[in-house]
Design a protein around this motif. Structure first.
Motif, mmCIF file in Angstrom:
data_model
loop_
_atom_site.group_PDB
_atom_site.id
_atom_site.type_symbol
_atom_site.label_atom_id
_atom_site.label_comp_id
_atom_site.label_asym_id
_atom_site.label_seq_id
_atom_site.Cartn_x
_atom_site.Cartn_y
_atom_site.Cartn_z
ATOM 1 N N ALA A 214 1.581 10.220 5.771
ATOM 2 C CA ALA A 214 1.802 9.812 7.157
ATOM 3 C C ALA A 214 1.344 8.369 7.370
ATOM 4 C CB ALA A 214 1.038 10.739 8.092
ATOM 5 N N LYS A 215 1.962 7.710 8.340
ATOM 6 C CA LYS A 215 1.621 6.323 8.659
ATOM 7 C C LYS A 215 0.143 6.193 9.009
ATOM 8 C CE LYS A 215 2.810 2.669 11.944
ATOM 9 N NZ LYS A 215 1.507 2.486 12.536
ATOM 10 N N ASP A 216 -0.384 7.134 9.775
ATOM 11 C CA ASP A 216 -1.804 7.098 10.142
ATOM 12 C C ASP A 216 -2.698 7.183 8.907
ATOM 13 O OD1 ASP A 216 -0.994 6.995 12.749
ATOM 14 O OD2 ASP A 216 -1.593 9.038 13.262
ATOM 15 N N THR A 217 -2.285 7.996 7.954
ATOM 16 C CA THR A 217 -3.050 8.141 6.719
ATOM 17 C C THR A 217 -3.028 6.846 5.927
ATOM 18 O OG1 THR A 217 -2.472 10.484 6.645
ATOM 19 C CG2 THR A 217 -3.292 9.506 4.609
ATOM 20 N N LEU B 204 -5.308 4.429 7.571
ATOM 21 C CA LEU B 204 -6.701 4.781 7.296
ATOM 22 C C LEU B 204 -7.100 4.333 5.885
ATOM 23 C CD1 LEU B 204 -9.355 6.164 8.049
ATOM 24 C CD2 LEU B 204 -8.371 8.313 7.216
ATOM 25 N N LEU B 205 -6.206 4.538 4.921
ATOM 26 C CA LEU B 205 -6.478 4.083 3.554
ATOM 27 C C LEU B 205 -6.644 2.566 3.503
ATOM 28 C CD1 LEU B 205 -4.093 6.336 1.462
ATOM 29 C CD2 LEU B 205 -6.577 6.252 1.300
ATOM 30 N N ILE B 206 -5.810 1.847 4.234
ATOM 31 C CA ILE B 206 -5.927 0.388 4.289
ATOM 32 C C ILE B 206 -7.281 -0.002 4.867
ATOM 33 C CG2 ILE B 206 -5.063 -1.690 5.467
ATOM 34 C CD1 ILE B 206 -2.222 -0.505 5.107
ATOM 35 N N ASP B 207 -7.684 0.658 5.950
ATOM 36 C CA ASP B 207 -8.992 0.366 6.548
ATOM 37 C C ASP B 207 -10.129 0.633 5.563
ATOM 38 O OD1 ASP B 207 -7.737 -0.359 8.899
ATOM 39 O OD2 ASP B 207 -8.169 1.531 9.941
ATOM 40 N N VAL C 66 0.841 -1.195 0.000
ATOM 41 C CA VAL C 66 0.000 0.000 0.000
ATOM 42 C C VAL C 66 0.876 1.245 0.000
ATOM 43 C CG1 VAL C 66 -1.724 1.301 1.303
ATOM 44 C CG2 VAL C 66 -1.953 -1.177 1.070
ATOM 45 N N GLN C 67 1.947 1.230 0.788
ATOM 46 C CA GLN C 67 2.857 2.377 0.831
ATOM 47 C C GLN C 67 3.469 2.622 -0.544
ATOM 48 O OE1 GLN C 67 3.374 4.490 3.569
ATOM 49 N NE2 GLN C 67 4.253 5.716 1.924
ATOM 50 N N LYS C 68 3.820 1.550 -1.244
ATOM 51 C CA LYS C 68 4.387 1.693 -2.588
ATOM 52 C C LYS C 68 3.361 2.296 -3.539
ATOM 53 C CE LYS C 68 6.628 -0.797 -6.273
ATOM 54 N NZ LYS C 68 6.634 -1.978 -7.056
#
Length: 143
Positions: A37-40, A43-46, A22-24
């Motif tokens: 940001a990691k939190d963002t 949230l996108l994963i959720d 997902v980060q990629k």
């Protein structure tokens, strides 16, 4: 307890997407100077997991109405339409058709291999011989 009521760490591990992947994807979509940001990312994963759950649940209902036991690609496409995601249908349909084509090609290759009459052991032996030839050729070129 229904699927919607799962809690605890096992449920979190079960319903997630690979963070690195997902980060990629996020990095590829963002301009070079923007950082997510990691939190963002979480949230996108959720949101993605919830979207998949929503589509899968609707596709399951459509499948059950047709008295089928297996959710097919057509059920997913119908679910997208039913839930108001018509904008995605054309692209999903194209990807689905391409997937089916790749599956057919893969099945043909598999059948061809099975019909060759050569045992798996013999194929592995032939493969090792080819690897050895390649190594020898590479070594000869680099001397």
């Amino acid at each position: 307890m229904s699927d919607n009521e799962r809690t605890g760490p096992a449920a979190d591990d079960e319903l997630s997407l690979p963070k690195a992947t997902v980060q990629k994807l996020i990095s590829e979509m963002m301009p070079g100077d923007i950082v997510c940001a990691k939190d963002t990312r979480d949230l996108l994963i959720d949101c993605c997991v919830e979207f998949i759950h929503l589509i899968a649940s609707e596709a399951n209902e459509i499948c059950e109405k047709e008295t089928k036991k297996t959710i097919a690609g057509e059920h997913v496409i119908s679910a997208l339409q039913t839930l108001g995601f018509e904008d995605y249908v054309e692209e999903v349909d194209e990807v689905y058709k391409e997937h089916k084509k790749q599956q057919k090609d893969r099945d043909k290759r598999s059948t061809r291999l099975e019909n060759s009459g050569i045992s798996e052991e013999e194929l592995l032996r032939q493969q090792e011989l080819l690897f050895e030839k390649s190594r020898l050729k590479f070594e000869a070129q680099n001397q």
